[in-house]
Scaffold this motif. Structure first.
Motif, PDB file in Angstrom:
ATOM      1  N   PHE A   1       2.301   7.599  -2.041  1.00  0.00           N
ATOM      2  CA  PHE A   1       2.448   7.693  -3.469  1.00  0.00           C
ATOM      3  C   PHE A   1       0.960   7.471  -3.887  1.00  0.00           C
ATOM      4  CE2 PHE A   1       2.808   6.820  -8.096  1.00  0.00           C
ATOM      5  CZ  PHE A   1       3.369   7.649  -8.435  1.00  0.00           C
ATOM      6  N   PHE A   2       0.234   6.326  -3.494  1.00  0.00           N
ATOM      7  CA  PHE A   2      -1.096   5.894  -3.699  1.00  0.00           C
ATOM      8  C   PHE A   2      -2.126   7.127  -3.413  1.00  0.00           C
ATOM      9  CE2 PHE A   2      -5.064   4.061  -2.393  1.00  0.00           C
ATOM     10  CZ  PHE A   2      -5.484   3.663  -3.563  1.00  0.00           C
ATOM     11  N   LEU A   3      -1.974   7.445  -2.058  1.00  0.00           N
ATOM     12  CA  LEU A   3      -2.843   8.585  -1.684  1.00  0.00           C
ATOM     13  C   LEU A   3      -2.667   9.846  -2.624  1.00  0.00           C
ATOM     14  CD1 LEU A   3      -2.840   8.113   2.110  1.00  0.00           C
ATOM     15  CD2 LEU A   3      -4.664   7.487   0.500  1.00  0.00           C
ATOM     16  N   LEU A   4      -1.457  10.234  -2.870  1.00  0.00           N
ATOM     17  CA  LEU A   4      -1.068  11.414  -3.692  1.00  0.00           C
ATOM     18  C   LEU A   4      -1.943  11.348  -5.009  1.00  0.00           C
ATOM     19  CD1 LEU A   4       2.718  12.237  -3.223  1.00  0.00           C
ATOM     20  CD2 LEU A   4       0.605  13.416  -2.368  1.00  0.00           C
ATOM     21  N   ARG A   5      -1.758  10.047  -5.532  1.00  0.00           N
ATOM     22  CA  ARG A   5      -2.566   9.886  -6.905  1.00  0.00           C
ATOM     23  C   ARG A   5      -4.070   9.809  -6.616  1.00  0.00           C
ATOM     24  NH1 ARG A   5       0.176  11.660 -11.164  1.00  0.00           N
ATOM     25  NH2 ARG A   5       2.651  10.683 -11.243  1.00  0.00           N
ATOM     26  N   SER A   6      -4.514   9.204  -5.820  1.00  0.00           N
ATOM     27  CA  SER A   6      -5.892   9.042  -5.448  1.00  0.00           C
ATOM     28  C   SER A   6      -6.654  10.238  -4.848  1.00  0.00           C
ATOM     29  CB  SER A   6      -6.177   7.738  -4.501  1.00  0.00           C
ATOM     30  OG  SER A   6      -5.705   6.640  -5.192  1.00  0.00           O
ATOM     31  N   LEU A   7      -6.148  10.908  -3.896  1.00  0.00           N
ATOM     32  CA  LEU A   7      -6.717  11.968  -3.380  1.00  0.00           C
ATOM     33  C   LEU A   7      -6.627  13.317  -4.308  1.00  0.00           C
ATOM     34  CD1 LEU A   7      -5.973  11.417   0.489  1.00  0.00           C
ATOM     35  CD2 LEU A   7      -8.009  11.269  -0.586  1.00  0.00           C
ATOM     36  N   ARG A   8      -5.988  13.240  -5.406  1.00  0.00           N
ATOM     37  CA  ARG A   8      -5.960  14.238  -6.327  1.00  0.00           C
ATOM     38  C   ARG A   8      -7.214  14.726  -6.706  1.00  0.00           C
ATOM     39  NH1 ARG A   8      -5.176  15.619 -11.496  1.00  0.00           N
ATOM     40  NH2 ARG A   8      -3.686  17.631 -11.712  1.00  0.00           N
ATOM     41  N   SER A   9      -8.027  13.528  -7.158  1.00  0.00           N
ATOM     42  CA  SER A   9      -9.538  13.678  -7.712  1.00  0.00           C
ATOM     43  C   SER A   9     -10.206  14.392  -6.511  1.00  0.00           C
ATOM     44  CB  SER A   9      -9.964  12.418  -8.128  1.00  0.00           C
ATOM     45  OG  SER A   9     -10.277  11.581  -7.104  1.00  0.00           O
TER      46      SER A   9
ATOM     47  N   LEU B   1      -2.005  -2.547  -7.092  1.00  0.00           N
ATOM     48  CA  LEU B   1      -1.900  -1.193  -7.259  1.00  0.00           C
ATOM     49  C   LEU B   1      -1.578  -0.500  -6.034  1.00  0.00           C
ATOM     50  CD1 LEU B   1      -2.278   1.251  -9.070  1.00  0.00           C
ATOM     51  CD2 LEU B   1      -4.903   1.320  -8.459  1.00  0.00           C
ATOM     52  N   VAL B   2      -2.006  -0.912  -4.832  1.00  0.00           N
ATOM     53  CA  VAL B   2      -1.890  -0.437  -3.489  1.00  0.00           C
ATOM     54  C   VAL B   2      -0.427  -0.575  -3.211  1.00  0.00           C
ATOM     55  CG1 VAL B   2      -2.410  -0.410  -0.991  1.00  0.00           C
ATOM     56  CG2 VAL B   2      -4.207  -0.345  -2.799  1.00  0.00           C
ATOM     57  N   LEU B   3       0.213  -1.653  -3.480  1.00  0.00           N
ATOM     58  CA  LEU B   3       1.651  -2.099  -3.083  1.00  0.00           C
ATOM     59  C   LEU B   3       2.640  -1.601  -4.204  1.00  0.00           C
ATOM     60  CD1 LEU B   3       1.026  -5.896  -1.532  1.00  0.00           C
ATOM     61  CD2 LEU B   3       1.154  -3.541  -0.420  1.00  0.00           C
ATOM     62  N   PHE B   4       2.333  -1.452  -5.435  1.00  0.00           N
ATOM     63  CA  PHE B   4       3.150  -1.093  -6.338  1.00  0.00           C
ATOM     64  C   PHE B   4       2.420  -0.075  -7.234  1.00  0.00           C
ATOM     65  CE2 PHE B   4       3.581  -5.597  -5.480  1.00  0.00           C
ATOM     66  CZ  PHE B   4       5.035  -5.847  -5.175  1.00  0.00           C
ATOM     67  N   PRO B   5       2.227   1.016  -6.577  1.00  0.00           N
ATOM     68  CA  PRO B   5       1.547   2.233  -7.335  1.00  0.00           C
ATOM     69  C   PRO B   5       2.197   2.810  -8.415  1.00  0.00           C
ATOM     70  CG  PRO B   5       2.068   2.909  -5.147  1.00  0.00           C
ATOM     71  CD  PRO B   5       2.539   1.444  -5.055  1.00  0.00           C
TER      72      PRO B   5
ATOM     73  N   ILE C   1      13.337  -1.937   6.445  1.00  0.00           N
ATOM     74  CA  ILE C   1      13.181  -1.591   4.912  1.00  0.00           C
ATOM     75  C   ILE C   1      11.869  -1.769   4.502  1.00  0.00           C
ATOM     76  CG2 ILE C   1      14.216  -2.150   2.615  1.00  0.00           C
ATOM     77  CD1 ILE C   1      16.679  -2.826   4.194  1.00  0.00           C
ATOM     78  N   LEU C   2      11.065  -3.009   4.892  1.00  0.00           N
ATOM     79  CA  LEU C   2       9.601  -3.164   4.477  1.00  0.00           C
ATOM     80  C   LEU C   2       8.912  -2.225   4.903  1.00  0.00           C
ATOM     81  CD1 LEU C   2       9.569  -6.759   4.995  1.00  0.00           C
ATOM     82  CD2 LEU C   2       9.881  -5.692   2.763  1.00  0.00           C
ATOM     83  N   PHE C   3       9.024  -1.562   6.035  1.00  0.00           N
ATOM     84  CA  PHE C   3       8.102  -0.464   6.515  1.00  0.00           C
ATOM     85  C   PHE C   3       8.576   0.859   5.691  1.00  0.00           C
ATOM     86  CE2 PHE C   3       7.573   3.150   9.299  1.00  0.00           C
ATOM     87  CZ  PHE C   3       6.243   3.138   9.697  1.00  0.00           C
ATOM     88  N   ILE C   4       9.661   1.034   5.368  1.00  0.00           N
ATOM     89  CA  ILE C   4       9.705   2.374   4.564  1.00  0.00           C
ATOM     90  C   ILE C   4       9.192   2.090   3.130  1.00  0.00           C
ATOM     91  CG2 ILE C   4      11.681   3.748   3.585  1.00  0.00           C
ATOM     92  CD1 ILE C   4      13.411   3.216   6.028  1.00  0.00           C
ATOM     93  N   TYR C   5       9.300   0.909   2.545  1.00  0.00           N
ATOM     94  CA  TYR C   5       8.687   0.661   1.264  1.00  0.00           C
ATOM     95  C   TYR C   5       7.175   0.836   1.383  1.00  0.00           C
ATOM     96  CZ  TYR C   5       7.215  -1.789  -3.043  1.00  0.00           C
ATOM     97  OH  TYR C   5       6.721  -1.840  -4.153  1.00  0.00           O
ATOM     98  N   ALA C   6       6.506  -0.033   2.195  1.00  0.00           N
ATOM     99  CA  ALA C   6       5.243   0.134   2.745  1.00  0.00           C
ATOM    100  C   ALA C   6       4.643   1.656   2.655  1.00  0.00           C
ATOM    101  CB  ALA C   6       4.664  -0.421   3.596  1.00  0.00           C
ATOM    102  N   PHE C   7       5.520   2.361   3.469  1.00  0.00           N
ATOM    103  CA  PHE C   7       4.997   3.722   3.615  1.00  0.00           C
ATOM    104  C   PHE C   7       5.135   4.849   2.322  1.00  0.00           C
ATOM    105  CE2 PHE C   7       7.283   8.172   4.221  1.00  0.00           C
ATOM    106  CZ  PHE C   7       6.172   8.792   4.482  1.00  0.00           C
ATOM    107  N   LEU C   8       6.139   4.468   1.642  1.00  0.00           N
ATOM    108  CA  LEU C   8       6.214   5.209   0.459  1.00  0.00           C
ATOM    109  C   LEU C   8       5.209   4.941  -0.559  1.00  0.00           C
ATOM    110  CD1 LEU C   8      10.078   5.213  -0.084  1.00  0.00           C
ATOM    111  CD2 LEU C   8       8.670   7.364   0.762  1.00  0.00           C
ATOM    112  N   ALA C   9       5.015   3.455  -0.751  1.00  0.00           N
ATOM    113  CA  ALA C   9       3.950   3.020  -1.482  1.00  0.00           C
ATOM    114  C   ALA C   9       2.546   3.714  -1.046  1.00  0.00           C
ATOM    115  CB  ALA C   9       3.775   1.629  -1.679  1.00  0.00           C
ATOM    116  N   ASN C  10       2.125   3.574  -0.032  1.00  0.00           N
ATOM    117  CA  ASN C  10       0.920   3.957   0.541  1.00  0.00           C
ATOM    118  C   ASN C  10       0.546   5.891   0.267  1.00  0.00           C
ATOM    119  OD1 ASN C  10      -1.958   3.890   1.802  1.00  0.00           O
ATOM    120  ND2 ASN C  10      -0.786   4.940   3.522  1.00  0.00           N
TER     121      ASN C  10
END
Length: 335
Positions: free
Chosen positions: A276-284, A132-136, A265-274
């Motif tokens: 997006f994960f925080l946007l969904r998780s910290l919403r609560s 979920l963290v790597l592919f949110p 490319i891997l860094f940009i992907y990891a940043f975007l995944a993290n």
């Protein structure tokens, strides 16, 4: 003329048989008895021997009492018993006072029950959480809501444990990711033949500094935005610790191949995944729903609604928190 026979003489053995002494036994009425013959100057010395005295009933073995535990000799230290007892009571009182002080000042931030709750994980949870963290974006938007369950007493509502809810934050993955990050920093220094013990401390200090800055930014944002229930301290620390998973995702391939383009490319992907994960998780946390209000207030009288202007500011804050991950992760990957 008759001759009288000479007197008979018993032969005296020149090498008398040696009779060994039996082992000594404790004195008892049915024990061994020693008999000896009186010696005369004309006869050779008689060797003493023992004759066992058998009784009608066998002797019951006796068990020795257990040795008593020796008490410490306080007199050797210049103290009497009264002084020693007073010192022991004073030490127990000091330990109890220290425990109460820690619970009163730090128990609200890191309660033991909450720590147990955040470490209640399973193997399946860890695998699914890493995915979920790597592919949110593989999870549906309606599946990000945290589950609420009743407590053991059934009187209050509480968040489900990580073992039961994949959206629940935990401390196992962030702590293990932080340790892995420190080991990877040491491994990279060893490959470069620049390893030193201070590298472990520098990596730990860098990771903790990033966590503290991220935590302070979220708490200050919730304070200025007047978020009544900003979540527990452990939840925010756990959400901030998931960035180490993305950092490890970037560092491991960089050890295998020296390709700056692929690493970028891997860094940009990891940043975007993290992010997006925080946007969904910290919403609560920033925009709590009815279930979050039920946990914070077991018996709510009314459901609080966020005004549109305040809701807009909170959404902007969420995007700022997501974008700030680029800076945090950029500092962590530069080892």
């Amino acid at each position: 003329m008759s001759h009288s026979p000479p007197p008979l003489r018993h032969p005296v053995p020149t090498h008398p048989a040696y009779i060994p002494e039996p082992p000594s036994a404790p004195a008892s009425p049915d024990g061994y008895q020693r008999f000896s013959s009186s010696s005369s100057p004309s006869s050779p010395p008689q060797h003493a021997y023992h004759v066992p005295a058998y009784s009608q009933f066998p002797q019951q073995p006796t068990h020795a009492p257990a040795p008593a535990i020796p008490q410490p000799d306080f007199a050797a230290w210049g103290m009497n018993d009264a002084t020693a007892q007073f010192g022991m009571q004073l030490g127990q009182s000091a330990v109890a006072a220290g425990h109460d002080y820690v619970q009163r000042n730090f128990g609200t931030f890191f309660p033991s029950t909450s720590l147990k709750h955040h470490f209640n994980v399973s193997n399946s949870y860890v695998i699914n959480k890493l995915r979920l963290v790597l592919f949110p974006w593989l999870q549906k938007p309606s599946s990000w809501r945290r589950r609420v369950c009743r407590s053991e007493s059934g009187q209050t509502a509480e968040w489900a444990s990580p073992r039961e809810d994949i959206n629940s934050p935990d401390l196992y993955i962030p702590s293990m990711a932080l340790v892995t990050y420190i080991l990877l920093c040491a491994l990279y220094a060893g490959i470069s033949k620049q390893f030193h013990t201070k590298i472990l401390g520098e990596a730990l200090s860098r990771g903790l500094a990033v966590l503290i800055l991220d935590f302070a930014f979220v708490k200050l944002g919730c304070y200025f935005l007047n978020v009544s229930d900003s979540g527990s301290v452990i939840d925010i620390v756990a959400y901030g610790g998931y960035k180490f998973v993305g950092v490890i995702f970037v560092l491991i391939p960089s050890f295998l191949m020296r390709a700056p383009l692929i690493n970028t490319i891997l860094f940009i992907y990891a940043f975007l995944a993290n992010a997006f994960f925080l946007l969904r998780s910290l919403r609560s946390v920033v925009l709590p729903d009815a279930s979050a209000q039920l946990v914070s207030s077991p018996n709510p009288t009314s459901t609080a609604t966020v005004p549109p202007a305040a809701r807009r500011r909170r959404v902007i804050f969420l995007f700022l928190e997501a974008i700030s991950q680029f800076l945090y992760m950029g500092v962590l990957v530069r080892i």
